[in-house]
Design a protein around this motif. Structure first.
Motif, PDB file in Angstrom:
ATOM      1  N   GLU A 167       0.857  -1.183   0.000  1.00  0.00           N
ATOM      2  CA  GLU A 167       0.000   0.000   0.000  1.00  0.00           C
ATOM      3  C   GLU A 167       0.892   1.231   0.000  1.00  0.00           C
ATOM      4  O   GLU A 167       1.979   1.221   0.575  1.00  0.00           O
ATOM      5  CB  GLU A 167      -0.897   0.051   1.241  1.00  0.00           C
ATOM      6  CG  GLU A 167      -1.956  -1.009   1.304  1.00  0.00           C
ATOM      7  CD  GLU A 167      -2.847  -0.850   2.538  1.00  0.00           C
ATOM      8  OE1 GLU A 167      -2.671   0.155   3.274  1.00  0.00           O
ATOM      9  OE2 GLU A 167      -3.698  -1.719   2.767  1.00  0.00           O
ATOM     10  N   ILE A 168       0.404   2.267  -0.648  1.00  0.00           N
ATOM     11  CA  ILE A 168       0.987   3.597  -0.475  1.00  0.00           C
ATOM     12  C   ILE A 168      -0.067   4.424   0.242  1.00  0.00           C
ATOM     13  O   ILE A 168      -1.044   4.869  -0.351  1.00  0.00           O
ATOM     14  CB  ILE A 168       1.383   4.243  -1.807  1.00  0.00           C
ATOM     15  CG1 ILE A 168       2.467   3.418  -2.481  1.00  0.00           C
ATOM     16  CG2 ILE A 168       1.859   5.671  -1.591  1.00  0.00           C
ATOM     17  CD1 ILE A 168       2.941   3.973  -3.804  1.00  0.00           C
ATOM     18  N   TYR A 169       0.103   4.540   1.537  1.00  0.00           N
ATOM     19  CA  TYR A 169      -0.825   5.266   2.398  1.00  0.00           C
ATOM     20  C   TYR A 169      -2.275   4.867   2.129  1.00  0.00           C
ATOM     21  O   TYR A 169      -3.163   5.694   1.944  1.00  0.00           O
ATOM     22  CB  TYR A 169      -0.640   6.775   2.231  1.00  0.00           C
ATOM     23  CG  TYR A 169      -0.782   7.519   3.538  1.00  0.00           C
ATOM     24  CD1 TYR A 169       0.204   7.433   4.514  1.00  0.00           C
ATOM     25  CD2 TYR A 169      -1.901   8.300   3.807  1.00  0.00           C
ATOM     26  CE1 TYR A 169       0.081   8.108   5.715  1.00  0.00           C
ATOM     27  CE2 TYR A 169      -2.037   8.968   5.001  1.00  0.00           C
ATOM     28  CZ  TYR A 169      -1.043   8.874   5.955  1.00  0.00           C
ATOM     29  OH  TYR A 169      -1.165   9.548   7.145  1.00  0.00           O
ATOM     30  N   GLY A 170      -2.490   3.556   2.095  1.00  0.00           N
ATOM     31  CA  GLY A 170      -3.846   3.045   1.953  1.00  0.00           C
ATOM     32  C   GLY A 170      -4.253   2.677   0.544  1.00  0.00           C
ATOM     33  O   GLY A 170      -5.289   2.041   0.353  1.00  0.00           O
ATOM     34  N   ARG A 171      -3.453   3.073  -0.451  1.00  0.00           N
ATOM     35  CA  ARG A 171      -3.777   2.735  -1.839  1.00  0.00           C
ATOM     36  C   ARG A 171      -3.063   1.441  -2.212  1.00  0.00           C
ATOM     37  O   ARG A 171      -1.842   1.367  -2.210  1.00  0.00           O
ATOM     38  CB  ARG A 171      -3.351   3.855  -2.783  1.00  0.00           C
ATOM     39  CG  ARG A 171      -4.103   5.165  -2.559  1.00  0.00           C
ATOM     40  CD  ARG A 171      -5.556   5.059  -2.955  1.00  0.00           C
ATOM     41  NE  ARG A 171      -5.715   4.823  -4.371  1.00  0.00           N
ATOM     42  CZ  ARG A 171      -6.884   4.643  -4.957  1.00  0.00           C
ATOM     43  NH1 ARG A 171      -7.991   4.643  -4.247  1.00  0.00           N
ATOM     44  NH2 ARG A 171      -6.945   4.452  -6.261  1.00  0.00           N
ATOM     45  N   ARG A 172      -3.827   0.413  -2.539  1.00  0.00           N
ATOM     46  CA  ARG A 172      -3.291  -0.923  -2.784  1.00  0.00           C
ATOM     47  C   ARG A 172      -2.442  -0.961  -4.057  1.00  0.00           C
ATOM     48  O   ARG A 172      -2.791  -0.355  -5.085  1.00  0.00           O
ATOM     49  CB  ARG A 172      -4.444  -1.915  -2.892  1.00  0.00           C
ATOM     50  CG  ARG A 172      -4.013  -3.369  -3.114  1.00  0.00           C
ATOM     51  CD  ARG A 172      -5.237  -4.253  -3.285  1.00  0.00           C
ATOM     52  NE  ARG A 172      -4.889  -5.609  -3.682  1.00  0.00           N
ATOM     53  CZ  ARG A 172      -4.858  -6.650  -2.855  1.00  0.00           C
ATOM     54  NH1 ARG A 172      -5.156  -6.474  -1.577  1.00  0.00           N
ATOM     55  NH2 ARG A 172      -4.533  -7.843  -3.302  1.00  0.00           N
TER      56      ARG A 172
ATOM     57  N   TYR B 281      -7.701   2.455  10.679  1.00  0.00           N
ATOM     58  CA  TYR B 281      -7.237   3.691  10.053  1.00  0.00           C
ATOM     59  C   TYR B 281      -8.033   4.068   8.812  1.00  0.00           C
ATOM     60  O   TYR B 281      -7.766   5.101   8.199  1.00  0.00           O
ATOM     61  CB  TYR B 281      -5.737   3.599   9.744  1.00  0.00           C
ATOM     62  CG  TYR B 281      -4.906   3.789  10.991  1.00  0.00           C
ATOM     63  CD1 TYR B 281      -4.646   5.059  11.490  1.00  0.00           C
ATOM     64  CD2 TYR B 281      -4.417   2.687  11.690  1.00  0.00           C
ATOM     65  CE1 TYR B 281      -3.898   5.240  12.646  1.00  0.00           C
ATOM     66  CE2 TYR B 281      -3.666   2.855  12.841  1.00  0.00           C
ATOM     67  CZ  TYR B 281      -3.412   4.127  13.318  1.00  0.00           C
ATOM     68  OH  TYR B 281      -2.681   4.299  14.476  1.00  0.00           O
ATOM     69  N   ASN B 282      -9.018   3.271   8.444  1.00  0.00           N
ATOM     70  CA  ASN B 282      -9.952   3.688   7.403  1.00  0.00           C
ATOM     71  C   ASN B 282     -11.256   4.193   8.001  1.00  0.00           C
ATOM     72  O   ASN B 282     -12.226   4.437   7.279  1.00  0.00           O
ATOM     73  CB  ASN B 282     -10.219   2.540   6.424  1.00  0.00           C
ATOM     74  CG  ASN B 282     -10.807   1.316   7.108  1.00  0.00           C
ATOM     75  OD1 ASN B 282     -11.056   1.317   8.318  1.00  0.00           O
ATOM     76  ND2 ASN B 282     -11.021   0.250   6.339  1.00  0.00           N
ATOM     77  N   ASP B 283     -11.284   4.330   9.313  1.00  0.00           N
ATOM     78  CA  ASP B 283     -12.467   4.837  10.015  1.00  0.00           C
ATOM     79  C   ASP B 283     -12.292   6.336  10.250  1.00  0.00           C
ATOM     80  O   ASP B 283     -11.320   6.750  10.898  1.00  0.00           O
ATOM     81  CB  ASP B 283     -12.615   4.108  11.358  1.00  0.00           C
ATOM     82  CG  ASP B 283     -13.932   4.427  12.061  1.00  0.00           C
ATOM     83  OD1 ASP B 283     -14.452   5.554  11.898  1.00  0.00           O
ATOM     84  OD2 ASP B 283     -14.437   3.550  12.794  1.00  0.00           O
ATOM     85  N   PRO B 284     -13.196   7.160   9.733  1.00  0.00           N
ATOM     86  CA  PRO B 284     -13.039   8.610   9.908  1.00  0.00           C
ATOM     87  C   PRO B 284     -13.075   9.059  11.359  1.00  0.00           C
ATOM     88  O   PRO B 284     -12.662  10.189  11.675  1.00  0.00           O
ATOM     89  CB  PRO B 284     -14.215   9.199   9.113  1.00  0.00           C
ATOM     90  CG  PRO B 284     -15.191   8.079   8.981  1.00  0.00           C
ATOM     91  CD  PRO B 284     -14.389   6.818   8.947  1.00  0.00           C
ATOM     92  N   LYS B 285     -13.540   8.179  12.263  1.00  0.00           N
ATOM     93  CA  LYS B 285     -13.562   8.547  13.691  1.00  0.00           C
ATOM     94  C   LYS B 285     -12.209   8.288  14.361  1.00  0.00           C
ATOM     95  O   LYS B 285     -11.999   8.717  15.484  1.00  0.00           O
ATOM     96  CB  LYS B 285     -14.676   7.772  14.408  1.00  0.00           C
ATOM     97  CG  LYS B 285     -16.085   8.149  13.951  1.00  0.00           C
ATOM     98  CD  LYS B 285     -17.157   7.523  14.828  1.00  0.00           C
ATOM     99  CE  LYS B 285     -17.244   6.009  14.664  1.00  0.00           C
ATOM    100  NZ  LYS B 285     -17.654   5.604  13.309  1.00  0.00           N
TER     101      LYS B 285
END
Length: 488
Positions: free
Chosen positions: A200-205, A286-290
């Motif tokens: 991943e690059i900061y969440g991008r697979r 870390y994909n949770d906006p909260k």
């Protein structure tokens, strides 16, 4: 130098996408058609001869593929394609070995939100969410800087078959998801291994990645420890407040927050040691906006967001993992040194260490993610570890005050997992009783430093979402590497 910065405005009839290409001091602009949600740029290897100009080709998916074409005075062609992910990089599928300086930019999709209050420049900066910087150095200097001295395990006081032992372990399912292992002892490269797989690059697979010595890798929260070191450099330069200073005194623009006596009592020591007493939750995915860090990264003013969290404990009394503290420390470094965090880190840490290539993912407003945004080569992460082993010195040059290395890697607070915490560094016990200094990042990114044994171990992985990923590096260290130490 090649630079590609691509901006993507909001969809609609007035959508404009600008490609800004700076090369050899020339700046050219072009508008692309009114459609698309992103761009991907590739810097190709083929040179452009004579006075010929490079061509920017925009694949719009329309009947007119030449619409939006750009010509600019550069020495190699750059192609731009509409995609959901933007990168300016070397030839696809080839590891970069260019010795000339280069500049890379990565952008990723952003929320489709806008604010009339933001001016155009701010909005454009907000689209650039990674900034790659190259250092100005000659080809010979860069080649020399990239080389670690090498040593056979037996010449570094380790069992002669250590490489075979590590190879055997990494060939089992234990190695699945691992991307890189670099082992340094006594300042020499003893072992390195690279894998392949999903990243991943900061969440991008990214699928099918083949890693090697030149591969940049997300370091995630190892970035925090880098900021912790750089704060000490800035303190030595006299450009940031001392740890005992009240943090809000350094932010006069937040006078309303300083009006609260409890909040006004927070010191830089509390910030660096993560004992501000603020409410903060990074236990959420870390994909949770909260998740507090994600919410901070999306806030128009990330520093204020971190400083105004409700206090749930007396400052200095309790430790809570808090990426907002890194953002605060980084903001002070930046404002005391020309306003550009990445530029200061480059000039005062990376360049002296010979780190000639890195990327720093930024937020929607152009500010580097100080808590988690660095992308570095594993060998370069090892340089930071060796810097700690050598008490702030690198090859005879003092880069960080030795007193700061000692303070930053000393126990300032009691953290979780039975570990202590310094100034953005973990201090975790080993069963062997050896002192361990750790920088750890999400997904299995680990920098493990044993100063007494002069060992530095770097592990990069793609185990995002696995909260036990850090155990891979510890197992390699405790079950394979430490038993291989030859006793005098």
């Amino acid at each position: 130098m090649h630079e590609a910065i691509l901006f993507d405005d909001h969809p609609g009839p007035d959508l404009r996408q600008q490609v800004v290409l700076a090369a050899n001091g020339a700046l050219t602009r072009s508008q692309s058609p009114e459609q698309g949600s992103g761009l991907r740029a590739e810097v190709c290897d083929a040179p452009v001869g004579g006075d010929d100009a490079a061509r920017i080709e925009v694949d719009t998916g329309t009947a007119d593929p030449d619409q939006g074409a750009l010509r600019g005075a550069v020495d190699r062609p750059i192609r731009v394609f509409r995609k959901n992910f933007v990168t300016a990089s070397g030839p696809p599928g080839r590891r970069s070995t260019r010795s000339s300086s280069s500049q890379e930019t990565i952008m990723m999709p952003h929320p489709r939100t806008s604010s009339p209050a933001r001016n155009l420049a701010r909005r454009r900066l907000g689209r650039v969410i990674a900034l790659g910087l190259a250092l100005a150095a000659s080809a010979a200097e860069q080649a020399a800087a990239d080389e670690w001295p090498t040593a056979a395990p037996e010449d570094a006081g380790l069992a002669a078959d250590l490489g075979d032992r590590l190879d055997a372990v990494l060939a089992t399912p234990f190695g699945d998801g691992l991307h890189a292992v670099v082992l340094i002892r006594d300042g020499a490269l003893v072992y390195e291994w690279y894998g392949r797989g999903v990243d991943e690059i900061y969440g991008r697979r990214k699928d099918g990645v083949v890693f090697g010595p030149q591969s940049l890798h997300d370091q995630r929260s190892i970035t925090k420890s880098v900021v912790g070191i750089v704060y000490g450099i800035a303190l030595g330069d006299g450009t940031v407040p001392a740890p005992e200073a009240a943090v809000l005194a350094a932010f006069p623009e937040y006078a309303d927050l300083a009006a609260d006596p409890a909040r006004a009592a927070i010191t830089l020591d509390d910030v660096l040691a993560m004992t501000t007493g603020a409410e903060w939750d990074e236990d959420l995915p870390y994909n949770d906006p909260k998740n507090s860090e994600i919410a901070m990264n999306r806030a128009p003013d990330s520093v204020r967001f971190a400083l105004e969290r409700p206090l749930v404990a007396t400052p200095g009394a309790a430790w809570t993992y808090n990426g907002g503290t890194t953002t605060i420390a980084a903001a002070l470094i930046a404002r005391g040194n020309g306003g550009d965090l990445a530029d200061y880190v480059r000039a005062r840490l990376f360049e002296p260490l010979g780190i000639d290539r890195f990327e720093w993912i930024s937020d929607y407003y152009g500010q580097p993610h100080a808590a988690s945004g660095l992308r570095l080569r594993p060998r370069d992460v090892a340089r930071i570890g060796q810097l700690v082993v050598d008490r702030g010195a690198w090859r005879g040059r003092q880069i960080v005050p030795a007193s700061w290395i000692e303070q930053a890697t000393s126990r300032q607070a009691e953290a979780q997992f039975g570990c202590g915490y310094g100034y953005q560094w973990w201090l975790c016990p080993l069963g062997s009783g050896l002192r361990l200094i750790e920088a750890a990042g999400w997904g299995g990114q680990e920098l493990l430093i044993l100063p007494d044994e002069r060992i530095v171990l770097v592990v990069n992985a793609g185990l995002y979402g696995d909260r036990e990923a850090y155990q891979r590096a510890f197992k390699l260290l405790e079950e394979t590497i430490l038993p291989a130490i030859e006793q005098p």
